[in-house]
Design an enzyme around this catalytic site. Structure first.
Site, short mmCIF file in Angstrom:
data_model
loop_
_atom_site.label_atom_id
_atom_site.label_comp_id
_atom_site.label_asym_id
_atom_site.label_seq_id
_atom_site.Cartn_x
_atom_site.Cartn_y
_atom_site.Cartn_z
N GLN A 128 23.57 7.56 25.06
CA GLN A 128 24.75 6.99 25.70
C GLN A 128 24.44 6.70 27.17
O GLN A 128 24.29 7.62 27.97
CB GLN A 128 25.88 8.03 25.59
CG GLN A 128 27.17 7.64 26.23
CD GLN A 128 28.10 8.84 26.36
OE1 GLN A 128 27.75 9.96 26.00
NE2 GLN A 128 29.28 8.63 26.89
N GLU B 15 33.88 11.61 22.28
CA GLU B 15 33.05 12.58 22.98
C GLU B 15 33.81 13.89 23.15
O GLU B 15 33.31 14.97 22.87
CB GLU B 15 32.67 12.03 24.36
CG GLU B 15 31.94 13.03 25.24
CD GLU B 15 31.27 12.38 26.45
OE1 GLU B 15 31.88 11.48 27.05
OE2 GLU B 15 30.14 12.78 26.77
N SER C 99 26.67 7.10 32.59
CA SER C 99 26.68 7.60 33.97
C SER C 99 25.60 6.97 34.82
O SER C 99 24.52 6.64 34.34
CB SER C 99 26.48 9.11 33.98
OG SER C 99 27.44 9.74 33.19
N GLU D 283 37.43 19.56 36.17
CA GLU D 283 38.50 18.98 36.99
C GLU D 283 39.08 17.73 36.31
O GLU D 283 40.28 17.52 36.31
CB GLU D 283 37.96 18.62 38.38
CG GLU D 283 37.61 19.83 39.24
CD GLU D 283 36.38 20.60 38.76
OE1 GLU D 283 35.48 19.97 38.17
OE2 GLU D 283 36.33 21.83 38.95
N SER E 155 21.20 11.94 28.16
CA SER E 155 20.64 12.95 27.25
C SER E 155 19.87 12.27 26.14
O SER E 155 20.35 11.32 25.53
CB SER E 155 21.76 13.78 26.62
OG SER E 155 22.50 14.42 27.62
N SER F 251 34.14 16.63 33.56
CA SER F 251 34.08 17.93 34.24
C SER F 251 35.40 18.69 34.05
O SER F 251 36.41 18.12 33.64
CB SER F 251 33.84 17.71 35.73
OG SER F 251 34.99 17.10 36.31
C1 LIG Z 1 23.67 18.24 30.65
C2 LIG Z 1 24.29 16.91 30.91
C3 LIG Z 1 24.15 15.90 29.99
C4 LIG Z 1 24.70 14.65 30.22
N1 LIG Z 1 24.51 13.65 29.31
C5 LIG Z 1 24.98 12.42 29.57
C6 LIG Z 1 24.69 11.33 28.68
O1 LIG Z 1 24.03 11.50 27.67
N2 LIG Z 1 25.14 10.11 29.01
C7 LIG Z 1 25.87 9.87 30.11
O2 LIG Z 1 26.27 8.74 30.34
N3 LIG Z 1 26.17 10.87 30.99
C8 LIG Z 1 25.73 12.12 30.74
N4 LIG Z 1 26.00 13.15 31.63
C9 LIG Z 1 26.69 12.83 32.86
C10 LIG Z 1 28.10 13.40 32.97
O3 LIG Z 1 28.99 12.68 32.18
C11 LIG Z 1 28.46 13.36 34.45
O4 LIG Z 1 27.62 14.24 35.12
C12 LIG Z 1 29.91 13.77 34.68
O5 LIG Z 1 30.76 12.79 34.19
C13 LIG Z 1 30.18 14.03 36.17
O6 LIG Z 1 29.78 12.97 36.96
P1 LIG Z 1 28.86 13.20 38.26
O7 LIG Z 1 27.70 13.99 37.84
O8 LIG Z 1 28.62 11.89 38.86
O9 LIG Z 1 29.71 14.08 39.22
P2 LIG Z 1 30.87 13.57 40.18
O10 LIG Z 1 31.74 12.63 39.44
O11 LIG Z 1 30.28 13.12 41.45
O12 LIG Z 1 31.66 14.91 40.41
C14 LIG Z 1 31.29 15.87 41.39
C15 LIG Z 1 32.44 16.86 41.49
O13 LIG Z 1 33.62 16.17 41.91
C16 LIG Z 1 34.68 16.40 41.01
N5 LIG Z 1 35.51 15.20 40.89
C17 LIG Z 1 35.14 13.92 40.69
N6 LIG Z 1 36.20 13.14 40.54
C18 LIG Z 1 37.29 13.93 40.63
C19 LIG Z 1 38.69 13.71 40.52
N7 LIG Z 1 39.21 12.51 40.27
N8 LIG Z 1 39.49 14.78 40.64
C20 LIG Z 1 38.98 16.02 40.87
N9 LIG Z 1 37.68 16.28 40.97
C21 LIG Z 1 36.84 15.24 40.85
C22 LIG Z 1 33.98 16.72 39.70
O14 LIG Z 1 34.83 17.47 38.85
C23 LIG Z 1 32.78 17.49 40.16
O15 LIG Z 1 33.16 18.83 40.35
C24 LIG Z 1 25.46 14.42 31.40
C25 LIG Z 1 25.62 15.45 32.31
C26 LIG Z 1 25.04 16.69 32.09
C27 LIG Z 1 25.25 17.77 33.10
#
Ligand SMILES: Cc1cc2nc3c(=O)[nH]c(=O)nc-3n(C[C@H](O)[C@H](O)[C@H](O)COP(=O)(O)OP(=O)(O)OC[C@H]3O[C@@H](n4cnc5c(N)ncnc54)[C@H](O)[C@@H]3O)c2cc1C
Lengths: 419, 377
Positions: A135, A256, A138, A383, A173, A381
């Site tokens: 997928q 998902e 991100s 949140e 992933s 997440s």
């Molecule tokens: C082990 C793992 C596997 C993954 N696999 C995939 C995959 O296969 N494909 C894929 O596309 N993605 C994948 N992801 C990505 C995952 O979907 C994102 O990491 C996740 O959506 C968070 O985005 P970010 O990392 O950019 O964090 P950010 O969005 O930058 O968030 C950082 C912090 O800010 C908070 N935050 C952000 N927006 C808000 C809001 N509106 N209100 C309150 N708090 C907020 C978040 O909760 C978090 O605590 C994976 C992530 C992990 C850890």
């Protein structure tokens, strides 16, 4: 109210049980029991090959993707039959790990949006485990705020109708072992962010695709960076209309949440067993009242999730569709796993610091400690899940937004703030 | 598999909900909270007439002969409106003691009166501060006469009849405890109504001096029977707690939608939104655990003791969590007497203490999981 199978369900269960008894890779059972996190425990043979073998066997017998229609490689079964199969499959279900994203999210998206010939071409090998999907959503600048993504898809200059992709995905992933990927791109930065997106699927071996593993905080490398440099995708691999990508992505994300949340184990039985063994002042830890209080809190969360799942299955079997309330599964499980691991290590004292197979339960709690932070982030997440519950279940107003109606290219970003 | 109540059961629940919405308003609850009235007698009579009190009592003893499942749903509704009536003491406890351990004569004498709401029953166990263990039971019966003190007896102000745990003669330990039916309007009974956290249900302390006591069940099995009845009652109380959780969450949600600060509804602030989401999570987990317990109760399953403790722990946590954050969501208004938030806060904390406190049930749950009468997962 009952936990009994109906006569049809009981007959189905008996059939499944007999088949699993005769076909499951029982020589792997002992190793599977040592499974950690994103590690199926298999050492005696290639772990991915073991997963593929079991998947193919299920597929050939009609037990793969039970709820998918038969013509797409599924079993054509009812949701409740899928649940029964999962119960009977037991520990062997962990061999489905590498196919989870493809079958749980990409498949349903193809089912809803792909052309008929593509469904016939791609869904059966996805069900059989022959082709693995990832997928590609991100990006470095867009995780929670998925609609802020920047990977560009532009019409090819040669007039072929193909699309040319440039940009970068991250946290993908399984990209390193995937044959195909579901890719969301920006086709129009001049309209508001949710309106300028378009979904494609692509062959991961296309020229210009580069997969670079990322070393995770827990030392494993399950996710990757994926770079796209002038990657060409035929227009026929577009899912939904140009500009409809957001809507298509919602199909994926809805699935998902369901597939990640359902049936997640907190590791409570393991913790309980450990507390029967571990000692405090020469007596079993489970006799200590502080330990009991913590255990009870985890016990009711674990059973609360279990029976919430059963209520969802009940609703499903009455023909209702599971809604956003299912977000609670991962929200509860992620935080509980992390706390539970810390608590188990606390009981191990100074010796708990050692990572390794010699630790109680083959070091399960140490591995869990190091993997659980990811559960609280991936697939929405904590949140974001609370926002979903607050807004979509309880009906509270959304956040004040500054980015909804402006053209995407005019939205302030970290490197591009308004003067 | 079916982990839900039937449409018929939900229809009955709905009927009770509508009845309570009309008859058990906030004003009705406050009338009891702010006066010396022991309970809302009209409401109690209405509940008897509607069949709520007698729901799970067999027709032969003046009941309606429905199952415990219906009673669970009625309990949820009573909890939702924090009804100022002694249903839990009289029905979940006293009537259940009679059903489980009463002689035929005791059942025919008392059950019809309890089902009709003519008399109010209760259970008197506690004698002082701290967790009640067998050695803390000192009240004793000799030659059919009870002497001793029971404190914080639930609905003690309204009660006419008590099941009392006491020592028969000089018996020791758990085996020395028996149960007795005592007419609280009879001789040798002195009642002191207490000021409590939750005046919507008024507790009392009783001093017995040679009060006539009628043995219930066999001599020496009092502790055991009390445990069984308390498990069953805990499930019904947990349903009241789930109803209360839901209502507290609903109040908080409505207020968060309505109240403006900094130019926007407070429900759009994440601190509030996430607090409410967490309340929803606790309430949902508690509800699911309660459904499991309802199943165990209605089928008398081997898992009942684990299911009861699970539901009780989960629902106690949930109601306390929702009630306190409901006040928080309301700001200063939440701390006024005029708003209902404190009524839920009071009830949530009083329920958390009755029938054995949270830490007691946590400990019981772990002991029972260890005993292995239900799978740990
Ligand atoms: C082990 C793992 C596997 C993954 N696999 C995939 C995959 O296969 N494909 C894929 O596309 N993605 C994948 N992801 C990505 C995952 O979907 C994102 O990491 C996740 O959506 C968070 O985005 P970010 O990392 O950019 O964090 P950010 O969005 O930058 O968030 C950082 C912090 O800010 C908070 N935050 C952000 N927006 C808000 C809001 N509106 N209100 C309150 N708090 C907020 C978040 O909760 C978090 O605590 C994976 C992530 C992990 C850890």
């Amino acid at each position: 109210m009952d936990f009994e199978d109906s006569p049809e369900e009981a007959a189905f269960r008996a059939q499944v049980r007999a088949w699993i008894r005769d076909n499951a890779p029982r020589h792997l059972e002992a190793e599977l029991k040592t499974a950690g996190f994103a590690d199926n425990g298999i050492r005696s043979t290639d772990p991915l090959a073991a997963c593929r073998d079991w998947q193919r066997k299920k597929y050939e017998a009609g037990w793969a993707c039970l709820h998918w229609p038969k013509e797409y490689g599924g079993g054509g079964y009812q949701p409740i039959q899928r649940v029964i199969f999962g119960q009977e499959e037991g520990i062997y279900a962990s061999l489905s790990g590498p196919f989870g994203i493809g079958q749980g999210m990409c498949g349903p998206t193809l089912m809803a949006w792909a052309a008929e010939e593509h469904k016939q071409r791609y869904l059966p090998p996805l069900a059989s485990g022959e082709e693995i999907w990832c997928q590609l959503f991100s990006e470095p600048a867009s995780g929670s705020d998925l609609a802020g993504l920047r990977t560009r898809a532009e019409p090819a200059a040669d007039g072929s109708g193909d699309w040319i992709i440039n940009g970068q995905k991250i946290w993908t992933s399984g990209a390193h072992r995937s044959e195909f990927g579901l890719l969301i791109t920006r086709t129009d930065p001049s309209v508001p962010k949710h309106k300028g997106l378009t979904m494609f699927f692509l062959d991961m071996r296309s020229p210009g695709v580069e997969v670079r593993p990322i070393k995770q905080a827990n030392g494993q490398s399950e996710f990757n960076e994926v770079y796209f440099t002038d990657v060409r995708i035929p227009d026929s691999q577009r899912l939904g209309a140009v500009g409809q990508g957001w809507e298509v992505s919602l199909t994926t994300l809805m699935n998902e949440r369901l597939s990640i949340g359902s049936g997640m184990s907190l590791g409570f039985p393991e913790l309980f067993a450990f507390c029967m063994e571990a000692e405090i002042d020469g007596r079993p830890a489970v006799d200590d009242s502080a330990v009991r209080s913590r255990l009870a809190t985890y016990a009711v969360r674990q059973s609360g999730l279990k029976y919430t799942g059963m209520r969802a299955i009940t609703a499903l079997s009455k023909g209702q569709t599971p809604g956003p309330e299912n977000s609670i599964g991962k929200l509860v499980a992620g935080a509980a796993m992390q706390e539970l691991a810390m608590f188990a290590l606390d009981l191990q004292g100074a010796a708990g610091v050692e990572m390794g197979d010699d630790q109680p339960l083959q070091g399960r709690f140490q591995k869990m400690l190091m993997r659980s932070p990811a559960t609280r982030i991936e697939g929405g997440s904590d949140e974001i899940l609370r926002n979903i519950i607050g807004e979509r279940v309880l009906g509270l107003p959304g956040d004040v937004r500054v980015d909804k109606t402006v053209a995407f290219r005019d939205i302030p970003t970290s490197g591009r703030q308004k003067a | 598999m079916n982990l839900d109540f039937s449409d018929d059961q939900k229809a009955l629940q709905d009927q009770v909900r509508r009845f309570l919405a009309e008859r058990c308003t906030s004003a009705a609850v406050r009338r009891i909270v702010e006066s010396d009235e022991t309970h809302d007698r009209d409401l109690y009579a209405g509940l008897a007439e509607l069949g709520v009190l007698g729901a799970a009592i067999p027709e032969a003893y003046g009941g309606v002969g429905l199952s415990k499942l219906e009673l669970c749903l009625f309990a949820e509704e009573l909890g939702r409106v924090i009804a100022p009536v002694p249903v839990s003491s009289s029905i979940y406890l006293a009537a259940e003691f009679l059903l489980l351990a009463g002689s035929e004569a005791q059942k025919t004498t008392w059950l019809p009166k309890l089902a009709a709401g003519e008399i109010v029953g209760t259970f008197a166990l506690t004698e002082g501060s701290g967790r009640t263990t067998p050695d803390k039971v000192k009240a004793s019966v000799r030659n059919g006469r009870l002497t001793g003190t029971k404190v914080a007896v639930p609905d003690g102000a309204a009660a006419d009849l008590a099941v009392v745990a006491a020592r028969h003669g000089t018996g020791e330990g758990a085996d020395g405890i028996s149960l007795y039916l005592v007419d609280l309007r009879g001789p040798g009974v002195e009642r002191t109504v207490l000021t409590t956290l939750d005046p919507s249900r008024k507790a009392a302390t009783f001093t017995f001096k040679d009060a006539p006591a009628d043995l219930l069940s066999g001599e020496g099995d009092g502790w055991h029977v009390a445990g069984q009845v308390m498990d069953r009652a805990a499930i019904l109380l947990a349903f009241e707690q789930v109803g209360g959780s839901d209502r507290a969450l609903e109040m908080a949600r409505d207020y968060a939608l309505d109240r403006m600060a900094f130019g926007r509804p407070i429900g759009s602030f994440q601190a509030i939104k996430h607090m409410l989401a967490d309340m929803y999570v606790s309430a949902t987990l508690a509800r699911s655990n309660c459904y499991y317990a309802a199943w165990a109760l209605s089928t008398d399953a081997a898992e009942l003791p684990v299911a009861a403790a699970t539901a009780r722990v989960s629902a106690t946590q949930s109601f306390q969590h929702c009630a306190k954050n409901n006040i928080q969501t309301h700001g200063g208004m939440g701390f006024t007497w005029a708003f209902d938030c404190h009524l839920y806060y009071r009830r949530s904390n009083a329920l958390a203490l009755s029938l054995g406190s949270l830490s007691t049930w946590e400990s019981l749950l772990i002991e029972r999981l260890r005993g292995g009468n239900a799978a740990v997962a």
